[in-house]
Design a protein around this motif. Structure first.
Motif, mmCIF file in Angstrom:
data_model
loop_
_atom_site.group_PDB
_atom_site.id
_atom_site.type_symbol
_atom_site.label_atom_id
_atom_site.label_comp_id
_atom_site.label_asym_id
_atom_site.label_seq_id
_atom_site.Cartn_x
_atom_site.Cartn_y
_atom_site.Cartn_z
ATOM 1 N N THR A 1 36.063 -4.404 23.592
ATOM 2 C CA THR A 1 37.508 -4.508 23.813
ATOM 3 C C THR A 1 37.907 -5.948 24.091
ATOM 4 O O THR A 1 38.849 -6.482 23.483
ATOM 5 C CB THR A 1 37.927 -3.630 25.012
ATOM 6 N N LYS B 1 44.266 3.532 42.941
ATOM 7 C CA LYS B 1 44.949 2.231 42.801
ATOM 8 C C LYS B 1 45.424 1.812 44.178
ATOM 9 O O LYS B 1 45.570 2.638 45.066
ATOM 10 C CB LYS B 1 46.187 2.397 41.907
ATOM 11 N N ILE C 1 38.066 -4.506 34.855
ATOM 12 C CA ILE C 1 37.219 -3.316 34.912
ATOM 13 C C ILE C 1 35.914 -3.525 34.155
ATOM 14 O O ILE C 1 35.127 -2.624 34.011
ATOM 15 C CB ILE C 1 37.970 -2.069 34.374
ATOM 16 N N TYR D 1 46.127 -10.482 40.099
ATOM 17 C CA TYR D 1 46.251 -9.193 39.412
ATOM 18 C C TYR D 1 47.622 -8.578 39.669
ATOM 19 O O TYR D 1 48.277 -8.082 38.738
ATOM 20 C CB TYR D 1 45.134 -8.276 39.906
ATOM 21 N N HIS E 1 46.987 3.936 25.842
ATOM 22 C CA HIS E 1 46.112 3.727 24.688
ATOM 23 C C HIS E 1 46.569 4.546 23.489
ATOM 24 O O HIS E 1 46.575 4.073 22.365
ATOM 25 C CB HIS E 1 44.673 4.066 25.073
ATOM 26 N N HIS F 1 41.724 -5.708 31.200
ATOM 27 C CA HIS F 1 40.437 -5.062 30.976
ATOM 28 C C HIS F 1 39.300 -5.858 31.587
ATOM 29 O O HIS F 1 38.259 -5.299 31.894
ATOM 30 C CB HIS F 1 40.213 -4.836 29.482
ATOM 31 N N ASN G 1 37.578 1.501 18.795
ATOM 32 C CA ASN G 1 37.131 1.223 20.151
ATOM 33 C C ASN G 1 37.931 2.064 21.150
ATOM 34 O O ASN G 1 37.399 2.689 22.066
ATOM 35 C CB ASN G 1 37.319 -0.266 20.418
ATOM 36 N N LEU G 2 39.227 2.101 20.923
ATOM 37 C CA LEU G 2 40.147 2.828 21.796
ATOM 38 C C LEU G 2 39.833 4.321 21.785
ATOM 39 O O LEU G 2 39.748 4.963 22.823
ATOM 40 C CB LEU G 2 41.554 2.594 21.249
HETATM 41 C C1 HEM Z 1 40.268 -1.896 22.075
HETATM 42 C C2 HEM Z 1 40.918 -0.994 22.611
HETATM 43 C C3 HEM Z 1 40.948 -0.629 24.076
HETATM 44 C C4 HEM Z 1 39.997 0.017 24.810
HETATM 45 C C5 HEM Z 1 38.669 0.503 24.335
HETATM 46 C C6 HEM Z 1 40.498 0.146 26.124
HETATM 47 C C7 HEM Z 1 39.814 0.751 27.167
HETATM 48 C C8 HEM Z 1 40.282 0.848 28.443
HETATM 49 C C9 HEM Z 1 39.595 1.437 29.539
HETATM 50 C C10 HEM Z 1 38.230 2.089 29.464
HETATM 51 C C11 HEM Z 1 40.360 1.320 30.626
HETATM 52 C C12 HEM Z 1 40.029 1.762 32.026
HETATM 53 C C13 HEM Z 1 40.463 3.166 32.256
HETATM 54 C C14 HEM Z 1 40.096 3.606 33.634
HETATM 55 O O1 HEM Z 1 40.248 2.806 34.561
HETATM 56 O O2 HEM Z 1 39.695 4.754 33.749
HETATM 57 C C15 HEM Z 1 41.556 0.666 30.233
HETATM 58 C C16 HEM Z 1 42.600 0.372 31.056
HETATM 59 C C17 HEM Z 1 43.822 -0.110 30.614
HETATM 60 N N1 HEM Z 1 44.156 -0.441 29.325
HETATM 61 FE FE1 HEM Z 1 42.953 -0.381 27.762
HETATM 62 N N2 HEM Z 1 41.732 -0.393 26.184
HETATM 63 C C18 HEM Z 1 42.045 -0.889 24.936
HETATM 64 C C19 HEM Z 1 43.191 -1.498 24.520
HETATM 65 C C20 HEM Z 1 44.325 -1.609 25.306
HETATM 66 C C21 HEM Z 1 45.538 -2.180 24.869
HETATM 67 C C22 HEM Z 1 45.841 -2.758 23.486
HETATM 68 C C23 HEM Z 1 46.380 -2.110 25.913
HETATM 69 C C24 HEM Z 1 47.789 -2.577 25.875
HETATM 70 C C25 HEM Z 1 48.733 -2.134 26.528
HETATM 71 C C26 HEM Z 1 45.686 -1.505 27.012
HETATM 72 C C27 HEM Z 1 46.205 -1.258 28.258
HETATM 73 C C28 HEM Z 1 45.475 -0.846 29.329
HETATM 74 C C29 HEM Z 1 45.986 -0.762 30.656
HETATM 75 C C30 HEM Z 1 47.400 -1.126 31.083
HETATM 76 C C31 HEM Z 1 44.955 -0.318 31.466
HETATM 77 C C32 HEM Z 1 45.001 -0.103 32.966
HETATM 78 C C33 HEM Z 1 44.432 -1.329 33.584
HETATM 79 C C34 HEM Z 1 44.531 -1.298 35.058
HETATM 80 O O3 HEM Z 1 44.734 -0.241 35.634
HETATM 81 O O4 HEM Z 1 44.365 -2.373 35.633
HETATM 82 N N3 HEM Z 1 44.414 -1.193 26.608
HETATM 83 N N4 HEM Z 1 41.483 0.378 28.887
#
Ligand code: HEM
Lengths: 281, 459
Positions: free
Chosen positions: B22, B433, A242, A189, B172, A239, B84-85
């Motif tokens: 997602t 984190k 999580i 990670y 997002h 993702h 979704n996002l």
């Molecule tokens: C389908 C659409 C998406 C959904 C529903 C989604 C949902 C989520 C959720 C629920 C989290 C966790 C937030 C938390 O920890 O409170 C997350 C984390 C994250 N998402 Fe998305 N996401 C989507 C698309 C994307 C895309 C396209 C990217 C591209 C950059 C992205 C980048 C991230 C990053 C960088 C994190 C943090 C992960 C980490 O801390 O390890 N997401 N996302």
């Protein structure tokens, strides 16, 4: 000393370093691990000097440009970034044995470049005469390198997991030198945490360059599309962590698939598909 | 809302909020994007179309595989990603917002159980002194604490960078901002192409969909040139362009050099050096071998024509003075390739002042004598023309994404709670984190606290 002889020394140092790491993994003699990483650092230093020299040599030829302009130069730079990222991880976490799974990538790059690619310094074609080339290539390759390290770590994870299932407490096996599964999962990670922002920046600088040079930031050219595919895979990886049930083995597989896609994006696209990017031609 | 409605909407809402969706969308996008990198996009070359079967061709057309990144199903997938996002954010953001704006400042039993690093320190002395000492240590080592008094008990709470929890939502949001920029560009912008001969000016360009677009001003090509490296590789393609309003050059846009990687922008429209070529017309005379029955034949630069016997003649290169290339011969010369009526190709040079040499080509030209009279030729420059009012929105999205990713990965919301009760200090904390690093920090903090507090003698 010319850059080319320094590149040869580098290749040799990486070979010895890799063998040293293998010997360390098998024998668990600490000194071997230390020697192997010293060789990796020595190789990195000589490669750094060599890249600088090659840069200077291009100016001496009157066609000065950063050494990032063709397949040979890119594969050498890729290998440099892999050792650099490995070095950062080693300084921070000190799990020597990871070298056994990362140095082969660096060696492969150098050996391929030195043995079978054209290493002549060529002038830049008009399409590449831009500072964006440097920003774009450096960010992309640092990202790729972090993914290479993550891939090596994921392979270790899978080997360790398989081994633990078949021979639960065999203290004599090579696997005993590996960090625990939880640590490997975390390091995987962490490497991707370095790689993902860099790849994102690489894609953004590429788009900025494309927009600046021909007015379209995105044209779905195969190279662009493949970089986006890689980006989707690692976004899925982030993702996955999580999402319940996706950490560990599945995350390791995603990381390996991500790196396979990365290699295809870097080499496969040029060798097998057609498009705007001229590396490899 | 009635219970009935709720039970109908609930599963749909949960479906759009789920992270499984997602994963599915991201992986599906990754896999199907491959199709368009294998099947040529846009208007595939005829050789390709001939190499695949009719059924395949029909299928690909129906599925939109020749323009798959704009096909309805690809757009659907991107929309699914966006929904979704948005759904996920609507579901989670209020909770996150509450964590940030209304922090839990008292470590109760249930909170204490969720913390993995709770330490107790036994001290001597008066609780309010201890409270002040702990507050001072927290202030220098971490952040200024908020103190809550609850009867006999003091609660201290300190936190760092709570807003870093919003970074993921910024990332997002940035995806959506980039989509919006792309939509603006495709609705209000265009991509076009124009060739301008040296000395000519144009005020209209052709868009990719073959529509004429009026620029609202004119662009003149003053000159076009190509420079080469000593080894013959191209070094620079350069057009000198002038922007004209009502036929007059615009100040600051007069004779601007435009090269690859260095375009010209005027009124939101940008001109990019893209290709070049030669334009012109050339005159040939076709006659019987002895020069009788002359007939003129005109061929465009790079063009072709038919000879009387049906052979095709393609003009490759011309010069109006051949002497530098071929000492002893003067006048114009043209290099042509002839596709003979009986099959077979032949490339040769036709001269203007050397009928004897031209006669040697009789076997390839159907027994007719072909002579070159000369012609006029200019370079033209090929410019890509683009207008994209959405591009700044895209860059805004990209910046937001980079900043967001950086904060999401490398900053964390860290919280520390301390309870002081009857000489017992209980310390606990958590971090959104990098738990490993925070663990080390907490260990150091406890050591420092112990130094500052009057400790209970070992009992
Ligand atoms: C389908 C659409 C998406 C959904 C529903 C989604 C949902 C989520 C959720 C629920 C989290 C966790 C937030 C938390 O920890 O409170 C997350 C984390 C994250 N998402 Fe998305 N996401 C989507 C698309 C994307 C895309 C396209 C990217 C591209 C950059 C992205 C980048 C991230 C990053 C960088 C994190 C943090 C992960 C980490 O801390 O390890 N997401 N996302």
């Amino acid at each position: 000393m010319t850059s080319s002889s320094l590149f040869n020394i580098t290749t040799f140092a990486y070979l010895l370093s890799m063998l040293g790491f293998f010997a360390f993994a098998v024998s668990r003699i600490k000194a071997l691990g230390t020697a192997a990483s010293a060789l990796a650092y020595g190789g990195l230093l000589s490669q750094t000097v060599a890249i600088g020299l090659r840069w200077k040599e291009s100016y001496d030829l009157g066609i000065g440009h950063a050494p990032l302009s063709n397949l040979y130069e890119s594969v050498v730079f890729f290998s440099w970034t892999i050792v650099l990222i490995y070095g950062l991880l080693d300084l921070k976490y000190r799990y020597k044995v990871i070298g056994a799974f990362v140095m082969p990538f660096a060696l492969l790059g150098m050996a391929w470049g030195q043995l079978s690619l054209d290493s002549g310094i060529q002038p830049l074609v008009p399409a590449l005469q831009s500072n964006w080339l440097t920003y774009h290539v450096i960010t992309c390759f640092l990202g790729y390198a972090a993914f290479a390290v993550a891939c090596g770590i994921s392979i270790m994870y899978l080997i360790r997991e398989k081994h633990e299932k078949s021979t639960p407490d065999n203290e004599q096996s090579i696997v005993a030198t590996f960090p625990t599964g939880r640590v490997l999962d975390d390091l995987n990670y962490k490497s991707i945490m370095i790689g993902f922002p860099l790849l994102t920046l690489g894609i953004v600088t590429g788009a900025a360059w494309a927009n600046y040079a021909w007015g379209t930031y995105w044209s779905w050219d195969p190279k662009e599309t493949w970089s986006l595919i890689v980006w989707f895979v690692y976004a899925a990886f982030l993702h996955a962590r999580i999402t319940r049930g996706w950490a560990g083995r599945r995350a390791a597989w995603l990381s390996i698939i991500g790196f396979a896609a990365t290699i295809f994006c870097y080499l496969g696209v040029n060798l097998l598909l057609s498009g705007l990017h001229s590396y490899g031609g | 809302m009635t219970t009935n409605e709720q039970s109908g909407i609930r599963p749909i809402w949960d479906f759009f909020c789920s992270l499984k969706l997602t994963m599915f969308t991201l992986i599906t996008l990754a896999i199907i994007s491959i199709i368009g990198t294998i099947i040529p996009q846009g208007s595939p070359p005829p050789e390709y179309l001939q190499s695949i079967s009719q059924t395949k061709l029909k299928l690909y057309h129906v599925l939109g595989f020749f323009d798959m990144y704009h096909s309805w199903w690809f757009i659907m997938l991107l929309s699914l990603l966006s929904i979704n996002l948005i759904a996920c954010s609507i579901k989670r953001l209020p909770g996150i917002w509450k964590t940030i704006t209304q922090p839990v400042m008292v470590m109760g039993d249930s909170l204490e159980k969720t913390l993995s690093n709770v330490t107790t320190i036994e001290t001597r002395g008066d609780d309010s002194t201890i409270r002040d000492r702990v507050a001072a240590v927290l202030k220098t080592e971490f952040a200024d604490p908020v103190i809550t008094e609850d009867g006999e008990v003091f609660h201290l709470f300190a936190q760092k960078t709570p807003w870093s929890r919003l970074a993921v939502y910024a990332v997002h949001l940035s995806v959506l901002v980039i989509f919006i920029g792309a939509i603006i560009g495709s609705l209000f912008g265009y991509k076009g192409f124009v060739n301008i001969a040296e000395g000519d000016s144009v005020s209209k360009v052709k868009s990719r969909s073959n529509k004429e677009i009026d620029l609202g001003f004119a662009v003149r090509c003053e000159k076009f040139s190509v420079a080469h490296y000593p080894n013959g590789a191209p070094k620079e393609f350069k057009s000198i362009l002038t922007v004209l309003e009502n036929g007059k050059p615009v100040a600051g846009y007069d004779r601007v050099p435009v090269i690859v990687n260095d375009p010209l922008s005027y009124k939101g429209i940008t001109f990019y050096q893209s290709s070049y070529g030669k334009l012109g017309e050339h005159e040939f005379i076709i006659s019987d071998p002895d020069g009788t029955n002359p007939q003129p034949l005109r061929i465009q630069s790079g063009g072709s024509a038919k000879l009387p016997d049906g052979s095709g003649i393609c003009l490759q290169e011309t010069t109006q003075d051949v002497s530098p290339f071929q000492p002893g011969v003067t006048g114009p010369a043209a290099q042509v390739e002839v596709h003979m009526a009986n099959g077979g190709n032949k490339t040769f040079v036709i001269y203007g002042n050397n009928a004897a040499m031209n006669r040697m080509n009789l076997p390839y030209t159907g027994g007719k004598l072909v002579q070159y009279r000369g012609g006029e030729e200019f370079m033209y420059t090929g410019l890509q023309v683009a207008k994209d009012p959405g591009v700044w929105t895209v860059w805004l999205g990209c910046t937001l994404m980079m900043v967001g990713i950086y904060i999401a990965f490398f900053m964390s919301h860290r919280r520390i709670w301390v309870r002081v009760q009857n000489g017992t200090v209980t310390v606990g904390g958590n971090s959104s984190k990098n738990q490993g690093g925070f663990q080390l920090f907490m260990e150091q903090l406890v050591i420092k606290l112990k130094k500052q507090l009057p400790l209970e003698d070992n009992k």
